[in-house]
Design an enzyme around this catalytic site. Structure first.
Site, short mmCIF file in Angstrom:
data_model
loop_
_atom_site.label_atom_id
_atom_site.label_comp_id
_atom_site.label_asym_id
_atom_site.label_seq_id
_atom_site.Cartn_x
_atom_site.Cartn_y
_atom_site.Cartn_z
N GLU A 5 -18.09 17.27 1.77
CA GLU A 5 -17.35 17.96 0.71
C GLU A 5 -17.94 17.65 -0.66
O GLU A 5 -18.06 18.54 -1.50
CB GLU A 5 -15.86 17.56 0.78
CG GLU A 5 -15.22 18.11 2.04
CD GLU A 5 -13.72 17.90 2.13
OE1 GLU A 5 -13.23 16.87 1.62
OE2 GLU A 5 -13.04 18.76 2.70
N ALA A 56 -9.70 7.15 11.53
CA ALA A 56 -9.19 6.68 10.24
C ALA A 56 -8.89 7.89 9.37
O ALA A 56 -9.66 8.25 8.48
CB ALA A 56 -10.24 5.77 9.58
N GLY A 81 0.35 6.34 4.61
CA GLY A 81 1.17 5.57 5.54
C GLY A 81 2.33 4.88 4.86
O GLY A 81 3.49 5.00 5.28
N VAL A 106 -2.41 -7.75 -3.81
CA VAL A 106 -2.04 -8.77 -2.83
C VAL A 106 -3.25 -9.67 -2.57
O VAL A 106 -4.37 -9.18 -2.39
CB VAL A 106 -1.57 -8.11 -1.52
CG1 VAL A 106 -1.40 -9.13 -0.41
CG2 VAL A 106 -0.26 -7.35 -1.77
N GLY A 129 0.83 -1.20 0.00
CA GLY A 129 0.00 0.00 0.00
C GLY A 129 0.86 1.24 0.00
O GLY A 129 1.75 1.39 0.84
N ASP A 141 -5.51 2.99 8.24
CA ASP A 141 -6.93 2.62 8.29
C ASP A 141 -7.17 1.14 8.52
O ASP A 141 -8.29 0.75 8.89
CB ASP A 141 -7.62 2.99 6.95
CG ASP A 141 -7.87 4.48 6.82
OD1 ASP A 141 -7.33 5.23 7.64
OD2 ASP A 141 -8.61 4.87 5.91
N GLY A 179 -0.29 4.59 0.16
CA GLY A 179 -1.06 5.78 0.50
C GLY A 179 -0.22 6.66 1.42
O GLY A 179 1.01 6.63 1.37
#
Lengths: 451, 451
Positions: free
Chosen positions: A191, A334, A35, A99, A31, A320, A33
């Site tokens: 939003e 999150a 993190g 994955v 991942g 998350d 993102g």
């Protein structure tokens, strides 16, 4: 690394197997993102052999994704290729793949296409996906906003709705096409709803001849009693007031019962909506299943205070997909900010571990504040000690998001687009790529002409 | 016009039927490319009631489309919403729809969704589509570059090919993935092949660890003996030399016999290519069928010297869908410049007709020159009296294309992207939205891991 020819047969089926005497420590990050990127950036400066796996080829700046959905920005202006972020670091490899599992005994990550990737240390930062409260059939009717492809789909649907309504001779069908229901009144839902209302009342207002785009209904639904429930009461109240001024109908305290071809039923009330968008429940990517550990609520994996898996200090779960208790005794939210700080923390922890230094103190989340835009140069900002609303909050929001964008090129392009929109109300990305509603639309023509 | 509520029932099933005493002249324009847009812009300043129909919601600046395919520009930066182009002209309506026929007796244009649109005068500017020489099955294997969605598809395929090759353990499969065959060595094929070569040798060069992107094969095939056959010999020779320097293999005088999963066979030679792109034959949109007239070669409709249909002065066909003989006795080429000049001409002719003035002289094409880029800040330019090559031609090409872009906002965004690319070799739009080759790719993994 660049001198490894592609024709080299690799043993063990693993693309990053290490041969010969040198045995660098292999760290696999799943991942990329907030993190994963933060962890990889820290680890790129170590001797470790780092492999970053992502389903896509890019890091996506999700806080601005709703602007892609409303045609204000193009998807690429908030995306950065993962590879180019690590161009100068030959110890970092990038893999585009999905994955499907982890073999903890053999220390391998399995990809959908059969590729296996070996690790000594594993960081799972694969985030969350939307969940439709046990109604998988809702997913297609009420798409969510998570990936660049999602944003393009939403953009196609939103822009097409106005195009199709313009051609309608059945007034009920036209009204239904011009009704947008957004489920979930957290930051994403708020939003998106605010931005759709703004789009219909400014950018599109004078572009149609038979419909009045400004008459479009935007309905924001939530099971809870407030919008932006995570914000302090007075900011939440301000947001609700501001959204109403923009023309957003709030339908709160109303859980969604049904989503069908005609719209939704929420709290017993039917809302005839040709367009339903989902910004409600999420769940973790199937990290618990991959690891063979027990999943908590929403699939979250509980982790130690250093983000490691209980009982396995070589596996980390962050962002998350993980559950960690904050200082206030409540689970950490999150948020991208949590994932980013955890990623940097784990990167630092591993860098210390590799060089034999003492581990850092347990992870502690620094809450830098929360922001949400409301449409029309307005926002709410909560920095704890300072709380802003309206234009000042929006200016802070703009500046912070421009600075947080990963590349300078993206900052330039987003800035040009924002300035342009601010000066002209124009939207730079009003392109329909596919016509997603054709099939649904045809139903509104009970008697099509023979072909 | 804007005060017509959507719930008004329209008679005759036609969305633009005129009621009551006032009877403005209704002009319908099918297609909003270079030709349709030019005609509509001229007619917007008349009293006529103009309806512009297009399959998409945007005018696309096709000369830069190959730059979207190679991730240099985003699709929206070369697109302009048709509606916003006519915002200030309430007498112009825009319809997003697909034309399926014309009822000349009833003076109606039929759309796929059943909508019927009435006209007094009809302008067909729907252009051309690619044709695969009677092999419709080639279309999916060798996609062409015509629409914004096409460009995104090609971009996804090109970028994915490098990603998948990086994971390959079978060297033959990796080599095949990194081979790009472009069929057709006209301007589109030349620009695409040059741009793919440049992408692989600059932007991507240092981003991979196991493959060398610069080793990618780019093969440009054509049945004819020269690239850019429409250009003078010495420009054509220069282009061939320059393409070879960039690493493009030229495979000329070789017609394509076969396109299959392994690549293509051209002139008896098999080229193992995981990626085949089509830039060869085109044919007219089915204008002749709609009108019930005889189609010439490639479906073209022969028109009078004023672009009108022989025998029907209220129907005009222009641009790529029409055939008109130029002053040199040869048919006018299928170029945006021809369509644009014809569109402006027909617009002017109708404006004169509506105000009772004398018709203009027969249409005469002013050849303003031809340009083609070759990759790596090089181009060829033929202005008749002046012929340029290399950097000077490229500078002219850049300036001309920036000026021709429809909106100022697009000019700004394209300029920022070009400057950025020029300074950094970076490509601003390296985003894979979908993974188009997943199915094909899996075949390269004969023994995938059990899931």
């Amino acid at each position: 690394m660049t001198d490894v020819p592609p024709q080299r047969q690799l043993p063990n089926g693993s693309v990053n197997a290490v041969e010969g005497g040198a045995k660098p420590h292999r760290i696999v990050i799943v991942g990329c993102g907030f993190g994963g990127l933060a962890a990889a950036k820290r680890l790129a400066r170590t001797e470790a052999q780092v492999t970053v796996i992502d389903r896509t080829n890019h890091n996506l700046f999700q806080p601005l994704l709703y602007q892609v959905a409303v045609a204000a920005l193009s998807a690429d202006s908030i995306s950065t290729p993962v590879r180019s972020a690590f161009r100068g670091h030959p110890n970092v490899s990038t893999v585009m793949g999905t994955v499907t599992g982890v073999d903890r005994a053999a220390r391998l990550v399995m990809l959908e296409d059969g590729t296996r990737i070996g690790f000594d240390t594993l960081i799972l930062a694969s985030g969350s996906v939307y969940s439709w409260f046990g109604h998988p059939d809702w997913a297609e009717r009420a798409p969510a906003l998570k990936t660049a492809a999602d944003a393009i789909l939403l953009r196609d649907r939103i822009l097409s709705a106005f195009e199709h309504a313009e051609l309608q001779t059945d007034p009920d069908a036209a009204r239904r096409l011009l009704c947008f229901a957004v489920v979930g009144a957290g930051p994403t839902g708020v939003e998106l709803a605010g931005a759709i209302a703004e789009l219909s009342r400014t950018t599109l207002a004078r572009d149609f001849r038979r419909i009045r785009p400004g008459d479009a209904r935007v309905v924001l639904c939530d099971a809870g009693p407030r919008v932006l429930a995570a914000f302090p009461d007075h900011l939440s109240d301000y947001a609700a007031r501001r959204l109403r001024e923009l023309g957003v109908e709030l339908h709160l305290g109303a859980a969604v019962d049904t989503i069908d071809d005609d719209g939704i039923v929420a709290g017993g009330t039917r809302i005839e909506a040709g367009n339903v968008f989902w910004a409600a429940g999420t769940e973790a990517t199937p990290v618990a299943k991959w690891l063979g550990v027990e999943a908590g609520k929403n699939g979250l994996v509980a982790v130690e205070p250093d983000c490691s898996l209980p009982g396995d200090p070589s596996v980390f779960v962050l962002g998350d997909a993980s559950r960690m208790t904050g200082e206030n005794g409540k689970p950490l939210p999150a948020l991208g900010a949590v994932a980013k700080q955890q990623g940097a923390y784990v990167g630092d922890l591993l860098a210390r571990r590799l060089s034999g230094r003492a581990p850092p103190k347990p992870f502690r989340y620094r809450n830098l504040g929360e922001l949400a835009t409301l449409g029309g140069s307005s926002a709410v900002a909560n920095f704890g000690f300072v709380r802003l609303t309206g234009l000042p909050a929006w200016i802070v929001w703009s500046a912070v998001h421009l600075l947080l964008l990963v590349s300078l090129r993206n900052r330039l392009v987003v800035y040009v687009n924002w300035m342009w929109a601010w000066l002209t109300y124009g939207r730079g990305a009003r392109v329909i790529l596919q016509e997603p509603q054709r099939a649904q639309q045809t139903a509104f023509h009970p008697a099509p002409a023979p072909r």
